[in-house]
Write an enzyme that holds these catalytic residues in place. Structure first.
Site, mmCIF file in Angstrom:
data_model
loop_
_atom_site.group_PDB
_atom_site.id
_atom_site.type_symbol
_atom_site.label_atom_id
_atom_site.label_comp_id
_atom_site.label_asym_id
_atom_site.label_seq_id
_atom_site.Cartn_x
_atom_site.Cartn_y
_atom_site.Cartn_z
ATOM 1 C CG HIS A 106 -1.853 1.120 1.347
ATOM 2 N ND1 HIS A 106 -3.222 0.992 1.214
ATOM 3 C CD2 HIS A 106 -1.614 2.430 1.605
ATOM 4 C CE1 HIS A 106 -3.768 2.202 1.370
ATOM 5 N NE2 HIS A 106 -2.822 3.082 1.623
ATOM 6 C CD GLU A 107 1.538 3.263 3.771
ATOM 7 O OE1 GLU A 107 1.611 4.391 3.241
ATOM 8 O OE2 GLU A 107 0.556 2.882 4.430
ATOM 9 C CG HIS A 110 0.344 6.212 -0.352
ATOM 10 N ND1 HIS A 110 -0.766 6.650 -1.042
ATOM 11 C CD2 HIS A 110 -0.130 5.703 0.818
ATOM 12 C CE1 HIS A 110 -1.858 6.394 -0.333
ATOM 13 N NE2 HIS A 110 -1.506 5.818 0.799
HETATM 14 ZN ZN LIG Z 1 -2.781 5.097 2.209
#
Ligand SMILES: [Zn+2]
Length: 204
Positions: A106-107, A110
């Site tokens: 997830h990160e 980003h």
């Molecule tokens: Zn997030």
């Protein structure tokens, strides 16, 4: 008055925004920083993590082994991305390898968004919402098996509903986005960002 139209690159006093994700198993004890650090190393062997690191590298951003750190977090979050600094995994809020893998994936999405866009402004609700939509959708955070483990039993339309719920949860951590602004921003960018699957050909 000779004012330049060029943007100035002074250090701007923007409020630090950390993209943080809701912890899923808050009642368990979690892991030590050392254990979590090992779990992070193990996550590097996962094809999706390898793929994302490769594409970050291709986009000009090197994710070394120190880019992702295990730390104890006071807030009930599983981890977060600190723009320009790296990724943190909250050792005290993760219990199993899959949770660490999910935070890392997830990160990294980003980090990828941060890397590919030169003008991404994390203080902007719409920009932040867009990256959360992508990270929630592409990481598999909302795979029905994970949702069942969280106690959400609904199956029809569950994936998008889950992404929405988690986007709003993450936007709560952004001091620049009120609840109403977060919802408006998410709705405004939903279609474009949900369908933007880069660096994947389609949602994995
Ligand atoms: Zn997030």
């Amino acid at each position: 008055m000779g004012h330049s139209t060029k943007p100035t690159h002074k250090k701007c006093p923007v409020k630090r925004v950390i993209m943080a994700e809701e912890a899923t198993s808050g009642t368990n004890r979690g892991k030590t920083v050392e254990q979590c650090q090992e779990m992070i190393q193990r996550s590097f062997r996962i094809p999706m993590v390898k793929f994302l690191r490769e594409h970050l590298y291709k986009s000009g951003c090197y994710v070394g082994n120190n880019f992702i750190k295990a730390v104890n977090c006071e807030k009930e979050v599983a981890g977060g991305y600190v723009p320009g600094k790296g990724i943190i995994v909250c050792s005290n809020h993760v219990n199993i390898q899959d949770e660490v893998n999910q935070v890392v994936i997830h990160e990294l999405i980003h980090a990828y968004d941060d890397c590919r866009a030169t003008n991404l402004d994390w203080t902007n609700c719409a920009h932040h919402a867009c990256s959360e939509i992508r990270a929630g959708h592409l990481s598999g955070d909302c795979h029905y098996k994970r949702e069942l483990l969280r106690g959400f039993m609904k199956l029809r339309g569950q994936e998008q509903e889950c992404v929405r719920r988690r986007v709003l949860e993450s936007l709560k951590g952004n001091p620049n986005c009120s609840e109403a602004a977060a919802k408006d921003a998410m709705d405004a960018v939903w279609d474009v960002c949900y369908n933007d699957t880069k660096p994947f050909d389609r949602a994995p």
